[in-house]
Motif scaffolding. Structure first.
Motif, PDB file in Angstrom:
ATOM      1  N   VAL A 116       0.835  -1.202   0.000  1.00 11.45           N
ATOM      2  CA  VAL A 116       0.000   0.000   0.000  1.00 11.45           C
ATOM      3  C   VAL A 116       0.873   1.256   0.000  1.00 11.45           C
ATOM      4  O   VAL A 116       0.499   2.292  -0.573  1.00 11.45           O
ATOM      5  CB  VAL A 116      -0.972  -0.007   1.207  1.00 11.45           C
ATOM      6  CG1 VAL A 116      -0.257   0.344   2.503  1.00 11.45           C
ATOM      7  CG2 VAL A 116      -2.134   0.939   0.967  1.00 11.45           C
ATOM      8  N   GLY A 117       2.063   1.187   0.620  1.00 12.62           N
ATOM      9  CA  GLY A 117       2.961   2.327   0.626  1.00 12.62           C
ATOM     10  C   GLY A 117       3.611   2.583  -0.721  1.00 12.62           C
ATOM     11  O   GLY A 117       3.955   3.712  -1.037  1.00 12.62           O
ATOM     12  N   CYS A 118       3.755   1.550  -1.538  1.00 13.55           N
ATOM     13  CA  CYS A 118       4.439   1.684  -2.824  1.00 13.55           C
ATOM     14  C   CYS A 118       3.493   1.827  -4.011  1.00 13.55           C
ATOM     15  O   CYS A 118       3.879   2.380  -5.038  1.00 13.55           O
ATOM     16  CB  CYS A 118       5.344   0.469  -3.074  1.00 13.55           C
ATOM     17  SG  CYS A 118       6.704   0.318  -1.905  1.00 13.55           S
ATOM     18  N   GLY A 119       2.273   1.304  -3.871  1.00 13.42           N
ATOM     19  CA  GLY A 119       1.376   1.338  -5.021  1.00 13.42           C
ATOM     20  C   GLY A 119      -0.068   1.607  -4.702  1.00 13.42           C
ATOM     21  O   GLY A 119      -0.926   1.450  -5.582  1.00 13.42           O
ATOM     22  N   GLY A 120      -0.349   1.991  -3.471  1.00 13.62           N
ATOM     23  CA  GLY A 120      -1.724   2.330  -3.130  1.00 13.62           C
ATOM     24  C   GLY A 120      -2.642   1.128  -3.052  1.00 13.62           C
ATOM     25  O   GLY A 120      -2.217  -0.023  -2.908  1.00 13.62           O
ATOM     26  N   LEU A 121      -3.936   1.395  -3.176  1.00 14.83           N
ATOM     27  CA  LEU A 121      -4.957   0.360  -3.002  1.00 14.83           C
ATOM     28  C   LEU A 121      -4.841  -0.738  -4.052  1.00 14.83           C
ATOM     29  O   LEU A 121      -5.053  -1.929  -3.752  1.00 14.83           O
ATOM     30  CB  LEU A 121      -6.348   1.001  -3.061  1.00 14.83           C
ATOM     31  CG  LEU A 121      -7.539   0.082  -2.802  1.00 14.83           C
ATOM     32  CD1 LEU A 121      -7.467  -0.524  -1.407  1.00 14.83           C
ATOM     33  CD2 LEU A 121      -8.854   0.828  -2.995  1.00 14.83           C
ATOM     34  N   LYS A 122      -4.513  -0.368  -5.278  1.00 12.88           N
ATOM     35  CA  LYS A 122      -4.436  -1.353  -6.357  1.00 12.88           C
ATOM     36  C   LYS A 122      -3.362  -2.403  -6.072  1.00 12.88           C
ATOM     37  O   LYS A 122      -3.616  -3.610  -6.183  1.00 12.88           O
ATOM     38  CB  LYS A 122      -4.146  -0.648  -7.686  1.00 12.88           C
ATOM     39  CG  LYS A 122      -4.095  -1.586  -8.872  1.00 12.88           C
ATOM     40  CD  LYS A 122      -3.847  -0.816 -10.156  1.00 12.88           C
ATOM     41  CE  LYS A 122      -3.770  -1.749 -11.356  1.00 12.88           C
ATOM     42  NZ  LYS A 122      -3.512  -1.001 -12.620  1.00 12.88           N
ATOM     43  N   LEU A 123      -2.165  -1.951  -5.700  1.00  9.65           N
ATOM     44  CA  LEU A 123      -1.089  -2.900  -5.401  1.00  9.65           C
ATOM     45  C   LEU A 123      -1.390  -3.679  -4.125  1.00  9.65           C
ATOM     46  O   LEU A 123      -1.046  -4.859  -4.019  1.00  9.65           O
ATOM     47  CB  LEU A 123       0.230  -2.149  -5.270  1.00  9.65           C
ATOM     48  CG  LEU A 123       1.496  -3.005  -5.136  1.00  9.65           C
ATOM     49  CD1 LEU A 123       1.670  -3.909  -6.347  1.00  9.65           C
ATOM     50  CD2 LEU A 123       2.730  -2.122  -4.962  1.00  9.65           C
ATOM     51  N   PHE A 124      -2.017  -3.025  -3.160  1.00 13.74           N
ATOM     52  CA  PHE A 124      -2.404  -3.708  -1.925  1.00 13.74           C
ATOM     53  C   PHE A 124      -3.345  -4.878  -2.207  1.00 13.74           C
ATOM     54  O   PHE A 124      -3.125  -6.004  -1.736  1.00 13.74           O
ATOM     55  CB  PHE A 124      -3.063  -2.721  -0.967  1.00 13.74           C
ATOM     56  CG  PHE A 124      -3.833  -3.361   0.143  1.00 13.74           C
ATOM     57  CD1 PHE A 124      -3.180  -3.975   1.203  1.00 13.74           C
ATOM     58  CD2 PHE A 124      -5.217  -3.366   0.130  1.00 13.74           C
ATOM     59  CE1 PHE A 124      -3.888  -4.577   2.231  1.00 13.74           C
ATOM     60  CE2 PHE A 124      -5.941  -3.972   1.147  1.00 13.74           C
ATOM     61  CZ  PHE A 124      -5.277  -4.569   2.200  1.00 13.74           C
ATOM     62  N   LEU A 125      -4.380  -4.636  -2.996  1.00 10.38           N
ATOM     63  CA  LEU A 125      -5.346  -5.700  -3.305  1.00 10.38           C
ATOM     64  C   LEU A 125      -4.705  -6.790  -4.157  1.00 10.38           C
ATOM     65  O   LEU A 125      -4.954  -7.979  -3.943  1.00 10.38           O
ATOM     66  CB  LEU A 125      -6.558  -5.106  -4.025  1.00 10.38           C
ATOM     67  CG  LEU A 125      -7.433  -4.160  -3.183  1.00 10.38           C
ATOM     68  CD1 LEU A 125      -8.536  -3.559  -4.047  1.00 10.38           C
ATOM     69  CD2 LEU A 125      -8.018  -4.898  -1.991  1.00 10.38           C
ATOM     70  N   GLY A 126      -3.854  -6.380  -5.127  1.00 13.96           N
ATOM     71  CA  GLY A 126      -3.171  -7.383  -5.947  1.00 13.96           C
ATOM     72  C   GLY A 126      -2.238  -8.240  -5.125  1.00 13.96           C
ATOM     73  O   GLY A 126      -2.212  -9.473  -5.269  1.00 13.96           O
ATOM     74  N   GLY A 127      -1.465  -7.598  -4.237  1.00  9.91           N
ATOM     75  CA  GLY A 127      -0.561  -8.357  -3.380  1.00  9.91           C
ATOM     76  C   GLY A 127      -1.300  -9.268  -2.424  1.00  9.91           C
ATOM     77  O   GLY A 127      -0.876 -10.406  -2.174  1.00  9.91           O
ATOM     78  N   LEU A 128      -2.414  -8.778  -1.870  1.00  8.95           N
ATOM     79  CA  LEU A 128      -3.203  -9.605  -0.952  1.00  8.95           C
ATOM     80  C   LEU A 128      -3.746 -10.834  -1.654  1.00  8.95           C
ATOM     81  O   LEU A 128      -3.741 -11.946  -1.096  1.00  8.95           O
ATOM     82  CB  LEU A 128      -4.350  -8.767  -0.368  1.00  8.95           C
ATOM     83  CG  LEU A 128      -5.212  -9.452   0.700  1.00  8.95           C
ATOM     84  CD1 LEU A 128      -4.359  -9.830   1.917  1.00  8.95           C
ATOM     85  CD2 LEU A 128      -6.357  -8.532   1.119  1.00  8.95           C
ATOM     86  N   GLY A 129      -4.185 -10.656  -2.895  1.00 11.43           N
ATOM     87  CA  GLY A 129      -4.666 -11.805  -3.666  1.00 11.43           C
ATOM     88  C   GLY A 129      -3.571 -12.823  -3.909  1.00 11.43           C
ATOM     89  O   GLY A 129      -3.796 -14.040  -3.809  1.00 11.43           O
ATOM     90  N   VAL A 130      -2.359 -12.338  -4.221  1.00 11.89           N
ATOM     91  CA  VAL A 130      -1.226 -13.251  -4.453  1.00 11.89           C
ATOM     92  C   VAL A 130      -0.875 -13.995  -3.166  1.00 11.89           C
ATOM     93  O   VAL A 130      -0.583 -15.200  -3.190  1.00 11.89           O
ATOM     94  CB  VAL A 130      -0.015 -12.455  -4.987  1.00 11.89           C
ATOM     95  CG1 VAL A 130       1.236 -13.335  -5.011  1.00 11.89           C
ATOM     96  CG2 VAL A 130      -0.307 -11.926  -6.384  1.00 11.89           C
ATOM     97  N   ILE A 131      -0.893 -13.298  -2.033  1.00 19.25           N
ATOM     98  CA  ILE A 131      -0.576 -13.935  -0.740  1.00 19.25           C
ATOM     99  C   ILE A 131      -1.553 -15.059  -0.441  1.00 19.25           C
ATOM    100  O   ILE A 131      -1.160 -16.184  -0.090  1.00 19.25           O
ATOM    101  CB  ILE A 131      -0.606 -12.884   0.389  1.00 19.25           C
ATOM    102  CG1 ILE A 131       0.531 -11.871   0.218  1.00 19.25           C
ATOM    103  CG2 ILE A 131      -0.484 -13.559   1.758  1.00 19.25           C
ATOM    104  CD1 ILE A 131       0.427 -10.675   1.146  1.00 19.25           C
ATOM    105  N   VAL A 132      -2.831 -14.775  -0.563  1.00 21.27           N
ATOM    106  CA  VAL A 132      -3.866 -15.778  -0.257  1.00 21.27           C
ATOM    107  C   VAL A 132      -3.759 -16.960  -1.211  1.00 21.27           C
ATOM    108  O   VAL A 132      -3.814 -18.133  -0.778  1.00 21.27           O
ATOM    109  CB  VAL A 132      -5.266 -15.132  -0.336  1.00 21.27           C
ATOM    110  CG1 VAL A 132      -6.353 -16.202  -0.215  1.00 21.27           C
ATOM    111  CG2 VAL A 132      -5.430 -14.074   0.754  1.00 21.27           C
ATOM    112  N   LEU A 133      -3.584 -16.682  -2.507  1.00 22.79           N
ATOM    113  CA  LEU A 133      -3.520 -17.761  -3.497  1.00 22.79           C
ATOM    114  C   LEU A 133      -2.300 -18.647  -3.268  1.00 22.79           C
ATOM    115  O   LEU A 133      -2.405 -19.889  -3.282  1.00 22.79           O
ATOM    116  CB  LEU A 133      -3.490 -17.164  -4.906  1.00 22.79           C
ATOM    117  CG  LEU A 133      -3.490 -18.168  -6.065  1.00 22.79           C
ATOM    118  CD1 LEU A 133      -4.757 -19.022  -6.028  1.00 22.79           C
ATOM    119  CD2 LEU A 133      -3.372 -17.448  -7.402  1.00 22.79           C
TER     120      LEU A 133
END
Length: 355
Positions: A116-133
Motif C-alpha cells: 500500500v505504501g508503494c502502489g496504493g490500493l491497487k497494489l495492496f489488493l493485488g498483493g493480498l490476492g497473491v498472498i492468499v492464493l
C-alpha cells in the motif's frame, strides 16, 4: 538531445530511486523475518529444501531484486514485480508455518504495508490476492499440518520484526515525504517567480492584484498600484548588449526591494516593466516611495556601463471603488505610465480615475 529524451531519462532516474528506497527495508525485513519463520519451521515436519529456500530468500533475494530492478529498462515496473514476488513468498511461508498466528500476522501486515505504501490500493489488493492464493496452493500441495498456536519463545523472536521494520519503513516514508515537500516548494517557486529577478512573475502578480482588488472592495481598504518602466531600455540593450540590460533590470529590482516595504508586492510585468501593489497606501505615499527609488538610481552606475544613468517612468493608480474589476485598475495605471512616457519620461504620472 530532445525534450522527450530528457523526460525519459528523468523518469528512469526516478524509477531507480524508487527501487533503491526499497533495497535496505527489504534487507532488514527479510533478515528479521528469517528468525520469525525459522522459529516455527524447527517445529514443522519439513524437508531441508525448505531451509535452503528460506536462507536464499532471506539473504540473497534482496540483493538480486535490487540488481534486476536497477538494470531493468523500467526499474519501477521491475520493482513492482519484485513486490509481487515478496507477496508470493510471503504466502508460501505463512503456509509452511501452518498459519502460525503471530508470525503469519506479522508477515501479512508487513507485506500489506509495503504494497500500500508503494502502489496504493491497487497494489495492496493485488498483493493480498497473491498472498492468499500462494498460501492456499502451498497448503494444498505440501500437506503441511496446521500449527496455529504461537509459543512464548516465538513471540520474543518475532519482536525484532515487529519493532525494527515498521520503524525503519516509517523513517524511509518520512524522508520521502520531506523530499516531496521540498520538490513541491521548488515547483511552486518556479511557477510564481520570475527566473531572473526572483520577484513574482506576471501571471502570479496579476493573481495577487485580483485578490487585492477584492479585499479593497470588500473591506473598503486603500491601495495604490504602480507600473514602472526603465527609460530607453531598448537603447541600452542595443548599445551595450543584453548583459548590461539584464544588469539594469536587476539593479531596478534591487532598489525596489530595498526602498519599498516588505508587504509591497513587486512583480516583473514584462521585459523592463515592473508592477508594485502597495496595500493600505495612498497615492501620495506611493509617489514619495518612487522619489526615493529615483534618488538611489541616480547614484547607481552599472559596472560594465558606468556612463549609463538609470531613469524610470512610473504610472500610479490609487484604488477606486467605482472600478468594475482589477483589470480596470491595471489599465488606469498603464494609461498613467504611457502618459509619463509621452510627456518626456523620467517622471511619475497619476491616473485620472474620473476620466
Amino acid at each position: 538531445m530532445d525534450s522527450s529524451t530528457y523526460l525519459d531519462e528523468d523518469r528512469h532516474r526516478s524509477a531507480r530511486r524508487f527501487a533503491r528506497r526499497l533495497y535496505i527495508p527489504r534487507i532488514i525485513g527479510l533478515a528479521t523475518g528469517f528468525f520469525c519463520v525459522s522459529s516455527v519451521l524447527v517445529m514443522q515436519p519439513v524437508s531441508g529444501w525448505w531451509w535452503l529456500l528460506l536462507v536464499a530468500y532471506s539473504f540473497i533475494w534482496p540483493h538480486f531484486a535490487w540488481q534486476t530492478a536497477d538494470r531493468a529498462s523500467d526499474p519501477a515496473r521491475a520493482e513492482i514485480r519484485n513486490l509481487m514476488v515478496d507477496s508470493l513468498m510471503g504466502g508460501v511461508w505463512i503456509a509452511v508455518m501452518g498459519l502460525n498466528a503471530l508470525p503469519s500476522a506479522l508477515i501479512l501486515a508487513m507485506l500489506c504495508m509495503n504494497n500500500v505504501g508503494c502502489g496504493g490500493l491497487k497494489l495492496f489488493l493485488g498483493g493480498l490476492g497473491v498472498i492468499v492464493l500462494s498460501c492456499l496452493l502451498t497448503l494444498g500441495l505440501s500437506q503441511i499440518p496446521l500449527n496455529l498456536q504461537t509459543m512464548p519463545s516465538q513471540v520474543w523472536i518475532c519482536l525484532p520484526l515487529l519493532l525494527i521494520y515498521p520503524t525503519y519503513f516509517g523513517l524511509v516514508s518520512y524522508r520521502t515525504a520531506l523530499k516531496l515537500s521540498e520538490h513541491k516548494r521548488r515547483l511552486m517557486h518556479m511557477s510564481t517567480r520570475d527566473g531572473m529577478t526572483g520577484v513574482y512573475n506576471r501571471r502570479h502578480w496579476e493573481h495577487l492584484l485580483h485578490g487585492e482588488y477584492d479585499n479593497c472592495q470588500r473591506y473598503q481598504r486603500s491601495a495604490t498600484l504602480l507600473l514602472i518602466d526603465i527609460d530607453y531600455f531598448k537603447s541600452i540593450n542595443d548599445s551595450y548588449g543584453h548583459d548590461v540590460g539584464d544588469e539594469a533590470i536587476l539593479a531596478l529590482t534591487e532598489h525596489l526591494q530595498l526602498t519599498l516595504r516588505i508587504t509591497d508586492v513587486i512583480g516583473r510585468f514584462g521585459g523592463d516593466e515592473f508592477g508594485v501593489i502597495m496595500s493600505g497606501t495612498a497615492q501620495e505615499s506611493a509617489i514619495q516611495a518612487m522619489a526615493r527609488v529615483r534618488e538611489y538610481l541616480e547614484e547607481f552606475r552599472i559596472p560594465h556601463a558606468p556612463r549609463i544613468s538609470l531613469r524610470i517612468s512610473v504610472g500610479v493608480a490609487e484604488f477606486d471603488k467605482s472600478m468594475v474589476n482589477y483589470r480596470e485598475w491595471l489599465k488606469a495605471a498603464d494609461v498613467a505610465l504611457y502618459k509619463a512616457k509621452n510627456l518626456g519620461r523620467s517622471r511619475t504620472e497619476v491616473a485620472d480615475i474620473a476620466a
